[in-house]
Each structure stands twice: as C-alpha cells, then as structure tokens.
Scaffold this motif. Structure first.
Motif, PDB file in Angstrom:
ATOM      1  N   ARG A  96       1.491  -1.517  -0.631  1.00 55.81           N
ATOM      2  CA  ARG A  96      -0.249   0.403   0.273  1.00 55.81           C
ATOM      3  C   ARG A  96       0.905   1.075   0.023  1.00 55.81           C
ATOM      4  O   ARG A  96       0.343   2.359  -0.916  1.00 55.81           O
ATOM      5  CB  ARG A  96      -0.829   0.110   1.166  1.00 55.81           C
ATOM      6  CG  ARG A  96      -1.825   0.985   1.090  1.00 55.81           C
ATOM      7  CD  ARG A  96      -2.860   0.975   2.936  1.00 55.81           C
ATOM      8  NE  ARG A  96      -3.594   1.978   1.925  1.00 55.81           N
ATOM      9  CZ  ARG A  96      -5.184   2.074   1.537  1.00 55.81           C
ATOM     10  NH1 ARG A  96      -5.080   1.032   0.975  1.00 55.81           N
ATOM     11  NH2 ARG A  96      -5.595   3.190   0.937  1.00 55.81           N
ATOM     12  N   GLU A 115      -7.581   1.539  -5.036  1.00 62.90           N
ATOM     13  CA  GLU A 115      -8.788   0.274  -4.688  1.00 62.90           C
ATOM     14  C   GLU A 115      -8.796   0.323  -6.627  1.00 62.90           C
ATOM     15  O   GLU A 115      -8.848  -1.107  -6.981  1.00 62.90           O
ATOM     16  CB  GLU A 115     -10.614   0.799  -4.756  1.00 62.90           C
ATOM     17  CG  GLU A 115     -10.394   1.053  -2.981  1.00 62.90           C
ATOM     18  CD  GLU A 115      -9.976  -0.448  -2.834  1.00 62.90           C
ATOM     19  OE1 GLU A 115     -10.255  -1.441  -2.952  1.00 62.90           O
ATOM     20  OE2 GLU A 115      -9.255  -0.069  -1.595  1.00 62.90           O
ATOM     21  N   TYR A 118      -6.428  -2.155  -7.008  1.00 60.35           N
ATOM     22  CA  TYR A 118      -6.483  -3.648  -6.479  1.00 60.35           C
ATOM     23  C   TYR A 118      -7.356  -4.460  -7.081  1.00 60.35           C
ATOM     24  O   TYR A 118      -7.645  -5.291  -7.203  1.00 60.35           O
ATOM     25  CB  TYR A 118      -7.366  -3.492  -5.068  1.00 60.35           C
ATOM     26  CG  TYR A 118      -6.054  -3.297  -3.974  1.00 60.35           C
ATOM     27  CD1 TYR A 118      -4.227  -3.509  -3.979  1.00 60.35           C
ATOM     28  CD2 TYR A 118      -6.391  -2.095  -2.718  1.00 60.35           C
ATOM     29  CE1 TYR A 118      -3.341  -3.232  -3.176  1.00 60.35           C
ATOM     30  CE2 TYR A 118      -5.743  -1.971  -1.320  1.00 60.35           C
ATOM     31  CZ  TYR A 118      -4.042  -2.554  -2.420  1.00 60.35           C
ATOM     32  OH  TYR A 118      -2.667  -1.851  -1.164  1.00 60.35           O
ATOM     33  N   LYS A 125      -4.316  -6.785  -3.084  1.00 58.73           N
ATOM     34  CA  LYS A 125      -5.017  -6.553  -2.059  1.00 58.73           C
ATOM     35  C   LYS A 125      -4.666  -6.698  -0.463  1.00 58.73           C
ATOM     36  O   LYS A 125      -4.723  -6.522   0.195  1.00 58.73           O
ATOM     37  CB  LYS A 125      -6.428  -6.296  -2.548  1.00 58.73           C
ATOM     38  CG  LYS A 125      -8.042  -5.745  -1.243  1.00 58.73           C
ATOM     39  CD  LYS A 125      -9.003  -5.239  -2.088  1.00 58.73           C
ATOM     40  CE  LYS A 125     -10.097  -4.811  -1.013  1.00 58.73           C
ATOM     41  NZ  LYS A 125     -10.742  -4.666  -1.178  1.00 58.73           N
ATOM     42  N   SER A 128      -1.725  -6.236   1.080  1.00 61.44           N
ATOM     43  CA  SER A 128      -1.400  -4.938   1.052  1.00 61.44           C
ATOM     44  C   SER A 128      -0.684  -4.129   2.232  1.00 61.44           C
ATOM     45  O   SER A 128       0.025  -3.509   2.019  1.00 61.44           O
ATOM     46  CB  SER A 128      -2.987  -4.147   1.358  1.00 61.44           C
ATOM     47  OG  SER A 128      -3.203  -2.733   1.349  1.00 61.44           O
ATOM     48  N   ASN A 129      -0.993  -4.845   3.438  1.00 62.26           N
ATOM     49  CA  ASN A 129      -0.125  -4.786   4.174  1.00 62.26           C
ATOM     50  C   ASN A 129       1.602  -5.400   4.445  1.00 62.26           C
ATOM     51  O   ASN A 129       2.508  -5.564   5.292  1.00 62.26           O
ATOM     52  CB  ASN A 129      -0.396  -4.265   5.881  1.00 62.26           C
ATOM     53  CG  ASN A 129      -1.407  -3.516   5.926  1.00 62.26           C
ATOM     54  OD1 ASN A 129      -1.468  -2.603   5.529  1.00 62.26           O
ATOM     55  ND2 ASN A 129      -3.108  -4.161   6.440  1.00 62.26           N
TER      56      ASN A 129
END
Lengths: 234, 304
Positions: A96, A115, A118, A125, A128-129
């Motif tokens: 992200r 979004e 993604y 998605k 993401s982290n």
C-alpha cells in the motif's frame, strides 16, 4: 492525435553516446513496442524520454509541448509514468505504501485509485500490508506497474516488464498490459520477448546499434521476413 | 550491577538519539557524517547559551524546575536548540556536502569535509566558552531516589529516558504515518525510484538533515543534563555513535536505537570490571568485533 514524439535523439551516458538520431512517435491509446538486440539502446531511449538521461541532441515533445531535458519529477507531473526494469519497488515499504508513493504528487484523496489498482491486480489487495521485499517476481512487477498507474498517466513507459519472470507469469503480465491499455493508457514497451511484444503492439520499432532500423505496425513486423530472421529467432 | 545497567540505559538512550540521526542521513545520501557528534555539542551549548545568557537577560526570575537540576529556562531552550541545530545541519549540507555530492566527490573527500566541519564547530565552542566543564545549573544538589535492588536514580535520568522515549515514538509515528515520513523511507530504499515517482528528493534530504540535527541536539542537551558540558563531548561520542549505527545495521533506525542501548549498557557495565578511563575503548572494541564478524550489523536480514 500524437501524444509523444522523440526526434533525432542523440543520447547516452557521460562519455559514450548510445543513441544516434533515433525517432519514435506514439499516437493516442497506442501500444508501441521497441525491440532489438541487447545493447541496441532500448532502455536508454526510455530513460531519455523520461528525463533520467539528458539528450545531447534532439527533442522530446509531449502533445506538442517541448519536454526535452526536464527532470523525472517534472515529467511525472506532465502525465508520463515509468517502470524501470530492475529495482522498481521500494522493498521495505508495504504494498500500500508503494502505491501511495506513486501518488506522492497528488494532494487529493487517491484511495479510490488504490482500489482501482487492487481491482486490476486482486492478489495485491490481500497482501496490502506486506513488505514489497517479501513478494515474488510477478507480484513485484504488479506493484511496480500499480505504482506507476497511481497518477492515471496518459503514457506509460515499461522497461522489460517480462524480464526474469516464469513463462506463465509473462503471459499474465502481458494480459494486464493489454487491459491497462484498453482503459486508455498509451504505452511504450521495451522488450526482449520480441514476438509477444509485437503481437500486442499497434506499432513497433526495431532498434539496433542505437539506430532506427525498421518501423511498421506490430503485425507487419511480425510477418516481415527480415525481422523474423534477425530478431525473432527464425 | 543493576544500577550500572540502568545508567547504561540512560547513556545508551542518549547515544541512540545521535546514532538515529547518523543512520537516517546515511540511509538517504550514503554519507558518514563525522560532524554528527559535534552537532550534539552544538545543541548542548546553544541550550546553555539560552539558559544562561539569553533568558536571564530578559530579567525573568530564575527558579528551579521540579526536582530537576535545571531551571524552567530549559523548557524553552530544549526545543529551540533542537530547531537551531536542525537548521545548522541543513546549512552544513547546503553549503558544503551538497556541493561535493553534486561533483560526485568520493567517500574520502566527503568524510574529510565532515571532519573539517566537526573541527569548526568544536573550535567555535572553544572560542566562546573555553575548555572548562559547564553545568546547566551549577551548585545544585542532585539527590537520587532509591529504588529496590539498591538502584539510585536521579529524577534527571528518569526524565531523560522519558524524553528519549517521546522523541523516538514521535519519529516512529512520523516515518510510518505521514506522507513525508513514508517518502523519507522510500528515498532511503531507492532514491532513483523515488525521483521517478515524483518525490522531490532534495526536499527529503533537507528534512532528513533537520531531523538528524534536532535529535543530535536533544542527545547533547540530555548528556549535558546527565553529566556535564565540555567542548569535546560530542567528539567523544563519535565512536559510540558509529559503533551503535554499525551494530544496528547502517541505515536502520530501529537498529540504531538497539545498538545505542547495547553500547551504552556495555560501556557502563564495563566499569565494574575495568577502570572507568577505559570506558570509551569498549565501544571501539565492540565496533571492531562487529566489523570483523558481522560487518552488516545485527539487522541485515531485511532492510528494516
């Protein structure tokens, strides 16, 4: 409408010129593929267009505006994005955060754009982290392309998007490239994988030894005997 | 022993403040700033100037501040000195290092120029204050509070730990949550890609120097509060700073924090076994050992 023209470009590194009077042109919505042997100057041409290298001679025009010699951070603001061949993600940042960096010059709310990315690359998605350093080669390429798409560029420069990827991933990345192009983004793609690159190209250029050798529609180059013999391996 | 460990944590937290600045700057511009220790001295002496010259000149009465060994003036002097030294660090970069960087000068030239800058800062301090020791408030008793295990800690030291904790937490949040902080990490990861993404890397470099300088100033002042001020204080910190930075993997802020604590604790604990005069050698020995056996530091696995 012509988006980008590079006229009579002479460029290279501090002491050596790599390109000698190279010309290319990109029309609205086109995929332009640049093929040619190693050392032909394909990547050098992308770097020159994007302002990483300053041409010694020649002119780069974006929609009629002279952008020759502008630095990358200014070129980005004009609506061109660039995906380098290697080191094209920030390894210690999360996926992200990588995308956020692509939107660094945007001051509006770009969560919708994230979004969109993604949706284009659903696998990102879920991760993401995660840090980009933990991703596979194909996923890194997606992050790199996603980062470049954050500004909704009119023209995307891709340097060897399929380099180092497994064959299955190569076709997946090419499908994504076609999908991105279908959303209206014009592209210049530099590729070793010449056959695939010409298949999806509206227009193709063959470079060798830093010079234009041939240019035609992608299809015409694919069927050309000379291109087949010299650059497509028979 | 427990007491020595606590003192080591206090010293280590001060070393960490300097080491974090050093490592942040290195992470962005790959440059080992030998003047970083002297930025700590500069911070300490600027605070001394504010508390002993500038604020008394306003005629406000001098009062003590809680149980601490300094007056209320320090509450103003601390942040102001951080800001000024942040500015000094930016100035050094703009008038000296950036010029050399743009000429693609090699690492030795860059190192020598920062060594030169460190002499200049130290000599300015010597000219203005002489070579004597100073305290922020001379003649104050500094009583310690007794804790279990026979640990005696001065309120100053508790405050030092608290301030270091606040500063590091603040920096952590800045790097993780803000756009500028994320862009700093991105630039440290890959400056070329940062430029390509439209990040103004010159601005990032300025921010980095400012943060590095401000943290150095904080470290210098806290050392002044804990021990005393001396023109060579920052210079003497240089080896511990580099040892902490290398131990924690150069470029890694969290590594520098841990490295600082390890160096601080080892230095203090060593005094139980060897003469305190040899304390500085401990950092040097640790640095040599790391360079021999694990030159990339403890955290070289990932970039963070």
């Amino acid at each position: 409408m012509t988006i980008l023209t590079a006229k009579d470009i002479i460029s290279g590194y501090t002491k050596v010129d790599i390109l000698y009077n190279v010309n290319i042109k990109v029309e609205q919505g086109q995929i332009v593929s640049i093929i040619g042997p190693n050392g032909a100057g394909k990547s050098t041409l992308l770097k020159t267009i994007f302002g990483i290298l300053k041409p010694r001679h020649g002119k780069v025009e974006l929609k009629g505006e002279d952008i020759t010699g502008l630095k990358p951070d200014k070129i980005v603001q004009k609506g061109i994005s660039y995906v380098p061949q290697v080191d094209n993600v920030f390894p210690s940042l999360t996926i992200r955060e990588n995308l956020e960096m692509g939107a660094f010059i945007r001051n509006d709310d770009y969560s919708g754009r994230i979004e969109d990315i993604y949706t284009l690359f659903p696998v990102l998605k879920d991760k993401s982290n995660q840090k980009a350093s933990q991703l596979s080669g194909g996923q890194r390429q997606m992050v790199a392309m996603g980062r470049a798409l954050m500004l909704d560029p009119g023209l995307l420069l891709l340097d060897e998007p399929s380099a180092g990827l497994a064959p299955r991933l190569v076709s997946m990345i090419f499908e994504k490239i076609i999908e991105i192009n279908a959303s209206g983004v014009a592209m210049i793609i530099v590729e070793q994988n010449a056959r695939e690159a010409l298949k999806m190209a509206d227009h193709g250029y063959v470079l060798a030894m830093g010079k234009n050798v041939l240019d035609d529609t992608g299809e015409a180059l694919l069927t050309s005997e000379e291109v087949g013999r010299l650059y497509l391996g028979g | 022993m427990a007491e020595l460990i606590v003192y080591g944590i206090v010293l280590g937290s001060i070393i960490s403040l300097g080491a974090i600045g050093l490592t942040l700057v290195y992470g962005i511009i790959r440059f080992a700033n030998f003047a970083h220790g002297d930025l700590m001295s500069a911070g300490a002496y600027i605070a001394l100037f504010i508390t002993s010259v500038a604020l008394p000149w306003t005629g406000l009465p001098h009062t003590t501040f809680g149980p601490f060994s300094f007056g209320w003036e320090m509450v103003i002097a601390f942040p102001v000195s951080m800001l000024i030294v942040g500015g000094v660090a930016i100035g050094l970069d703009q008038i000296l290092y950036q010029k050399l960087r743009n000429k693609n000068s090699n690492a030795v030239i860059m190192a020598m120029s920062s060594l030169g800058a460190s002499f200049i800062i130290r000599m300015i301090i010597l000219i203005l204050w002489g070579s004597d020791f100073f305290f922020y408030r001379p003649g104050v008793l500094r009583p310690a509070i007794e804790f279990p295990l026979g640990i005696k800690i001065r309120p100053d030291q508790i405050l030092i730990l608290f301030i270091v904790f606040l500063l590091i937490t603040g920096l952590h949040l800045f790097l993780k949550m803000t756009k500028m902080g994320k862009a700093m990490r991105a630039t440290a990861d890959n400056m070329e890609l940062a430029k390509v993404s439209g990040i103004d890397t010159e601005k990032i470099i300025i921010w980095t120097w400012c943060i590095g300088g401000a943290l150095a100033a904080a470290g210098g002042i806290l050392y002044g509060i804990d021990v005393q001020l001396h023109p060579a204080m920052g210079w003497n910190f240089l080896i511990p700073l580099f040892a902490a930075t290398i131990l924690g993997t150069i470029g890694n802020m969290y590594g520098a924090l841990i490295g600082g604590l390890i160096i601080g604790i080892s230095q203090q604990v060593s005094t139980a076994f060897i003469m305190p005069t040899y304390k500085p050698a401990v950092a040097f020995v640790i640095m040599i050992l790391i360079l021999l056996f694990r030159p990339k530091g403890l955290f070289s696995g990932g970039k963070e």
